[in-house]
Design a protein around this motif. Structure first.
Motif, PDB file in Angstrom:
ATOM      1  N   CYS A  48       0.822  -1.219   0.000  1.00 31.31           N
ATOM      2  CA  CYS A  48       0.000   0.000   0.000  1.00 31.31           C
ATOM      3  C   CYS A  48       0.849   1.260   0.000  1.00 31.31           C
ATOM      4  CB  CYS A  48      -0.941  -0.011   1.203  1.00 31.31           C
ATOM      5  SG  CYS A  48      -2.234  -1.258   1.122  1.00 31.31           S
ATOM      6  N   ASP A  49       1.922   1.275   0.819  1.00 35.58           N
ATOM      7  CA  ASP A  49       2.741   2.478   0.943  1.00 35.58           C
ATOM      8  C   ASP A  49       3.622   2.714  -0.276  1.00 35.58           C
ATOM      9  OD1 ASP A  49       1.648   2.794   3.443  1.00 35.58           O
ATOM     10  OD2 ASP A  49       3.384   2.007   4.531  1.00 35.58           O
ATOM     11  N   GLN A  50       4.242   1.651  -0.798  1.00 33.56           N
ATOM     12  CA  GLN A  50       5.216   1.814  -1.864  1.00 33.56           C
ATOM     13  C   GLN A  50       4.620   1.663  -3.261  1.00 33.56           C
ATOM     14  OE1 GLN A  50       8.783  -0.501  -1.257  1.00 33.56           O
ATOM     15  NE2 GLN A  50       8.969   0.075   0.895  1.00 33.56           N
ATOM     16  N   VAL A  51       3.564   0.852  -3.383  1.00 28.87           N
ATOM     17  CA  VAL A  51       2.945   0.619  -4.699  1.00 28.87           C
ATOM     18  C   VAL A  51       1.556   1.247  -4.790  1.00 28.87           C
ATOM     19  CG1 VAL A  51       2.398  -1.138  -6.427  1.00 28.87           C
ATOM     20  CG2 VAL A  51       4.232  -1.563  -4.782  1.00 28.87           C
ATOM     21  N   GLY A  52       0.889   1.379  -3.653  1.00 32.15           N
ATOM     22  CA  GLY A  52      -0.452   1.957  -3.643  1.00 32.15           C
ATOM     23  C   GLY A  52      -1.511   1.039  -4.208  1.00 32.15           C
ATOM     24  N   VAL A  53      -1.402  -0.273  -3.940  1.00 35.34           N
ATOM     25  CA  VAL A  53      -2.282  -1.239  -4.599  1.00 35.34           C
ATOM     26  C   VAL A  53      -3.753  -1.029  -4.251  1.00 35.34           C
ATOM     27  CG1 VAL A  53      -0.456  -2.966  -4.798  1.00 35.34           C
ATOM     28  CG2 VAL A  53      -1.933  -2.982  -2.776  1.00 35.34           C
ATOM     29  N   ALA A  54      -4.049  -0.616  -3.016  1.00 38.12           N
ATOM     30  CA  ALA A  54      -5.449  -0.459  -2.616  1.00 38.12           C
ATOM     31  C   ALA A  54      -6.061   0.843  -3.124  1.00 38.12           C
ATOM     32  CB  ALA A  54      -5.578  -0.537  -1.099  1.00 38.12           C
ATOM     33  N   SER A  55      -5.218   1.750  -3.592  1.00 35.18           N
ATOM     34  CA  SER A  55      -5.707   3.070  -4.000  1.00 35.18           C
ATOM     35  C   SER A  55      -5.927   3.191  -5.496  1.00 35.18           C
ATOM     36  CB  SER A  55      -4.690   4.143  -3.577  1.00 35.18           C
ATOM     37  OG  SER A  55      -3.496   4.045  -4.341  1.00 35.18           O
ATOM     38  N   SER A  86      -4.211 -11.455   0.948  1.00 43.85           N
ATOM     39  CA  SER A  86      -4.264 -10.013   1.202  1.00 43.85           C
ATOM     40  C   SER A  86      -5.716  -9.572   1.221  1.00 43.85           C
ATOM     41  CB  SER A  86      -3.502  -9.236   0.114  1.00 43.85           C
ATOM     42  OG  SER A  86      -4.324  -9.009  -1.013  1.00 43.85           O
ATOM     43  N   PRO A  87      -5.992  -8.378   1.791  1.00 46.43           N
ATOM     44  CA  PRO A  87      -7.367  -7.856   1.786  1.00 46.43           C
ATOM     45  C   PRO A  87      -7.718  -7.061   0.536  1.00 46.43           C
ATOM     46  CG  PRO A  87      -6.009  -6.745   3.463  1.00 46.43           C
ATOM     47  CD  PRO A  87      -5.100  -7.584   2.644  1.00 46.43           C
ATOM     48  N   LEU A  88      -6.925  -7.185  -0.529  1.00 44.25           N
ATOM     49  CA  LEU A  88      -7.188  -6.363  -1.709  1.00 44.25           C
ATOM     50  C   LEU A  88      -8.533  -6.691  -2.336  1.00 44.25           C
ATOM     51  CD1 LEU A  88      -6.270  -4.175  -3.637  1.00 44.25           C
ATOM     52  CD2 LEU A  88      -5.048  -5.924  -4.955  1.00 44.25           C
ATOM     53  N   LEU A  89      -8.867  -7.970  -2.471  1.00 45.34           N
ATOM     54  CA  LEU A  89     -10.141  -8.336  -3.083  1.00 45.34           C
ATOM     55  C   LEU A  89     -11.316  -7.883  -2.229  1.00 45.34           C
ATOM     56  CD1 LEU A  89     -11.858  -9.805  -5.215  1.00 45.34           C
ATOM     57  CD2 LEU A  89     -11.503 -11.914  -3.922  1.00 45.34           C
ATOM     58  N   GLY A  90     -11.285  -8.210  -0.932  1.00 39.48           N
ATOM     59  CA  GLY A  90     -12.423  -7.907  -0.075  1.00 39.48           C
ATOM     60  C   GLY A  90     -12.578  -6.437   0.257  1.00 39.48           C
ATOM     61  N   ASN A 104     -22.884   7.757  -1.944  1.00 45.76           N
ATOM     62  CA  ASN A 104     -22.912   8.510  -0.688  1.00 45.76           C
ATOM     63  C   ASN A 104     -21.594   9.266  -0.535  1.00 45.76           C
ATOM     64  OD1 ASN A 104     -22.709   9.204   2.157  1.00 45.76           O
ATOM     65  ND2 ASN A 104     -24.430   7.808   2.493  1.00 45.76           N
ATOM     66  N   GLU A 105     -21.613  10.548  -0.859  1.00 45.61           N
ATOM     67  CA  GLU A 105     -20.396  11.350  -0.861  1.00 45.61           C
ATOM     68  C   GLU A 105     -19.767  11.441   0.524  1.00 45.61           C
ATOM     69  OE1 GLU A 105     -18.636  12.885  -3.256  1.00 45.61           O
ATOM     70  OE2 GLU A 105     -19.902  12.054  -4.837  1.00 45.61           O
ATOM     71  N   GLU A 106     -20.587  11.604   1.546  1.00 46.21           N
ATOM     72  CA  GLU A 106     -20.049  11.736   2.905  1.00 46.21           C
ATOM     73  C   GLU A 106     -19.329  10.473   3.331  1.00 46.21           C
ATOM     74  OE1 GLU A 106     -19.658  11.064   7.048  1.00 46.21           O
ATOM     75  OE2 GLU A 106     -21.192  10.035   5.852  1.00 46.21           O
ATOM     76  N   ALA A 107     -19.939   9.316   3.075  1.00 46.47           N
ATOM     77  CA  ALA A 107     -19.318   8.051   3.456  1.00 46.47           C
ATOM     78  C   ALA A 107     -18.049   7.803   2.651  1.00 46.47           C
ATOM     79  CB  ALA A 107     -20.307   6.906   3.273  1.00 46.47           C
ATOM     80  N   CYS A 108     -18.073   8.124   1.369  1.00 46.34           N
ATOM     81  CA  CYS A 108     -16.879   7.944   0.535  1.00 46.34           C
ATOM     82  C   CYS A 108     -15.732   8.813   1.035  1.00 46.34           C
ATOM     83  CB  CYS A 108     -17.197   8.291  -0.923  1.00 46.34           C
ATOM     84  SG  CYS A 108     -18.224   7.074  -1.783  1.00 46.34           S
ATOM     85  N   ALA A 109     -16.023  10.067   1.345  1.00 43.24           N
ATOM     86  CA  ALA A 109     -14.980  10.971   1.813  1.00 43.24           C
ATOM     87  C   ALA A 109     -14.424  10.545   3.166  1.00 43.24           C
ATOM     88  CB  ALA A 109     -15.530  12.395   1.896  1.00 43.24           C
ATOM     89  N   ARG A 110     -15.245   9.908   3.971  1.00 39.65           N
ATOM     90  CA  ARG A 110     -14.831   9.511   5.316  1.00 39.65           C
ATOM     91  C   ARG A 110     -14.104   8.165   5.330  1.00 39.65           C
ATOM     92  NH1 ARG A 110     -18.076   6.725   8.652  1.00 39.65           N
ATOM     93  NH2 ARG A 110     -19.907   7.348   7.423  1.00 39.65           N
ATOM     94  N   LEU A 111     -14.536   7.217   4.498  1.00 39.53           N
ATOM     95  CA  LEU A 111     -14.026   5.849   4.592  1.00 39.53           C
ATOM     96  C   LEU A 111     -12.985   5.491   3.529  1.00 39.53           C
ATOM     97  CD1 LEU A 111     -17.416   4.001   5.279  1.00 39.53           C
ATOM     98  CD2 LEU A 111     -15.665   4.644   6.943  1.00 39.53           C
ATOM     99  N   LEU A 112     -13.121   6.033   2.327  1.00 37.18           N
ATOM    100  CA  LEU A 112     -12.247   5.603   1.245  1.00 37.18           C
ATOM    101  C   LEU A 112     -10.772   5.969   1.424  1.00 37.18           C
ATOM    102  CD1 LEU A 112     -14.473   6.086  -1.931  1.00 37.18           C
ATOM    103  CD2 LEU A 112     -13.657   3.945  -0.940  1.00 37.18           C
ATOM    104  N   PRO A 113     -10.427   7.129   2.032  1.00 39.44           N
ATOM    105  CA  PRO A 113      -8.993   7.408   2.215  1.00 39.44           C
ATOM    106  C   PRO A 113      -8.275   6.327   3.031  1.00 39.44           C
ATOM    107  CG  PRO A 113     -10.241   9.426   2.478  1.00 39.44           C
ATOM    108  CD  PRO A 113     -11.253   8.315   2.379  1.00 39.44           C
ATOM    109  N   GLY A 114      -8.922   5.816   4.072  1.00 36.82           N
ATOM    110  CA  GLY A 114      -8.308   4.756   4.868  1.00 36.82           C
ATOM    111  C   GLY A 114      -8.202   3.451   4.109  1.00 36.82           C
ATOM    112  N   ILE A 115      -9.229   3.148   3.294  1.00 37.16           N
ATOM    113  CA  ILE A 115      -9.170   1.944   2.458  1.00 37.16           C
ATOM    114  C   ILE A 115      -8.058   2.093   1.430  1.00 37.16           C
ATOM    115  CG2 ILE A 115     -10.420   0.594   0.729  1.00 37.16           C
ATOM    116  CD1 ILE A 115     -12.995   1.205   2.240  1.00 37.16           C
ATOM    117  N   ALA A 116      -7.917   3.299   0.868  1.00 33.16           N
ATOM    118  CA  ALA A 116      -6.906   3.539  -0.165  1.00 33.16           C
ATOM    119  C   ALA A 116      -5.491   3.388   0.357  1.00 33.16           C
ATOM    120  CB  ALA A 116      -7.102   4.936  -0.759  1.00 33.16           C
ATOM    121  N   ASP A 117      -5.230   3.848   1.577  1.00 33.89           N
ATOM    122  CA  ASP A 117      -3.863   3.732   2.098  1.00 33.89           C
ATOM    123  C   ASP A 117      -3.619   2.435   2.872  1.00 33.89           C
ATOM    124  OD1 ASP A 117      -4.868   4.085   4.720  1.00 33.89           O
ATOM    125  OD2 ASP A 117      -4.384   6.211   4.757  1.00 33.89           O
ATOM    126  N   GLY A 118      -4.654   1.587   2.938  1.00 30.42           N
ATOM    127  CA  GLY A 118      -4.492   0.274   3.552  1.00 30.42           C
ATOM    128  C   GLY A 118      -4.613   0.232   5.051  1.00 30.42           C
TER     129      GLY A 118
END
Length: 373
Positions: A48-55, A86-90, A104-118
């Motif tokens: 996640c940090d070096q390749v950014g696979v979840a993002s 890995s949790p990439l699929l799920g 849902n813009e609010e939920a996306c803005a709140r939850l997706l950054p954490g999913i993106a950085d793993g």
């Protein structure tokens, strides 16, 4: 149209492949699945940090890299080849796409950054007691209105044991199914691991007993069909990678194993069988990439391509895995050899998000529905 990787996508595949060669060999995979959370957390952070696979498939406005599902597909194929858990699929595919499709813009803005950085693993609670991911009903019921309470259970929850956020598909009475956010730390949520044939896939059963849920969307029947197609296509990437791994293992073994004073790979009959394996791998890859392109572009033909790819890739991997065991001989059925892991991956993934015969039925319905009358 030619379906082939760009130079940048080739570089992405090579980067992930080289990292996994160093950090996810057979021994590392076995150690990772033997302890919680079922994958190597240090390797996941590096990916996640070096390749950014979840993002990769998450828009930049939500902390993602702003690429597409094609790039995620490239990574999944390499993870499949290494049999890396890995949790990439799920989380990175299923949960992230569920949020994006919810609108849902609010939920996306709140939850997706954490999913993106793993740092945040999210799990979608969807399949019922029959092990099916249905779009029109759920074994979880949501009652209330202003304040929603969820009761019931979901099975085959990918990465449910590691999840910090649960996205729950729940029926809302006589109306349509909705998508709800639930905190797994709530005492009324019970998460238990589900033993799987493929130990590299982490599954769980999640039970809800009057748990408060935040509605993300209250009519998701339409988006669940698209989400199911996206998930099925993502599984084909793992299948293609695993099939390539099986072919490479078998070819290498045929060059080393000597019988009657010569390598077994020199026998014509075995060459023919390995050539057939290559055909299975390459046709599966073509079907998988075509479906992935449709998913990334949201093409109207996505349902047909997803159904075709999941049916074809599942059966191709089953055939390749069976040949791998046959051509390796008795060693292939020992716990120490990786052929048994390939065989289990084949049979497990052929059930995930629909069996081959179910997808053939879906494909038939789409083809008949599109045919001129």
């Amino acid at each position: 149209m030619t379906f082939a990787l760009t130079e940048e996508q080739d570089e992405l595949a090579a980067t992930v492949r080289h990292l996994l060669a160093r950090r996810s060999d057979s021994g590392a995979v076995r150690r990772a699945v033997a302890r919680a959370p079922g994958y190597d957390e240090s390797l996941w952070r590096t990916l996640c940090d070096q390749v950014g696979v979840a993002s990769l498939a998450i828009p930049e406005r939500y902390g993602g890299a702003g690429f597409t599902l094609v790039e995620t597909h490239v990574v999944l194929e390499q993870l499949g080849a290494a049999l890396t858990p890995s949790p990439l699929l799920g989380s990175g595919v299923l949960a992230a796409q569920a949020l994006l499709l919810s609108g849902n813009e609010e939920a996306c803005a709140r939850l997706l950054p954490g999913i993106a950085d793993g740092t945040r693993v999210a799990a979608v609670c969807w399949a019922g007691a029959d092990g099916r991911w249905r779009t029109d009903r759920s074994d979880v019921r949501a009652t209330g209105g202003g304040t929603w309470a969820l009761s019931g259970s979901a099975t085959l929850v990918l990465d449910g044991m590691a999840a910090r956020t649960l996205l729950v598909v729940a029926g809302t009475g006589p109306g349509p199914v909705g998508l709800f956010e639930v905190d797994p730390a709530d005492g009324r949520v019970r998460v238990t691991p589900t033993p799987a044939m493929d130990t590299t896939v982490s599954l769980a059963r999640v039970e809800f007993d009057g748990v408060p849920g935040t509605p993300l969307a209250l009519d998701v029947a339409g988006l669940l069909g698209t989400l199911h197609d996206i998930a099925a296509v993502a599984v084909t990437a793992l299948q293609v990678g695993t099939a390539q791994r099986a072919l490479d293992m078998t070819v290498a073994h045929s060059k080393e194993r000597v019988q009657f004073g010569r390598p077994i790979g020199s026998f014509q009959a075995l060459k023919h069988r390995m050539a057939d394996m290559l055909v299975e791998v390459e046709t599966a890859r073509s079907a998988s990439w075509a479906a992935c392109w449709a998913a990334a572009q949201r093409l109207p033909e996505l349902p047909e391509r997803a159904a075709l790819a999941k049916a074809w890739c599942s059966e191709a991997l089953n055939k390749v895995a069976a040949e791998t065991v046959q051509l390796h001989g008795g060693i292939a059925i020992t716990w120490e050899h990786d052929a048994q892991m390939v065989f289990k991956r084949a049979h497990a993934t052929s059930q995930l998000f629909g069996q081959p015969h179910e997808h053939r039925q879906r494909l038939f319905r789409h083809v008949i529905g599109a045919a001129p009358r």
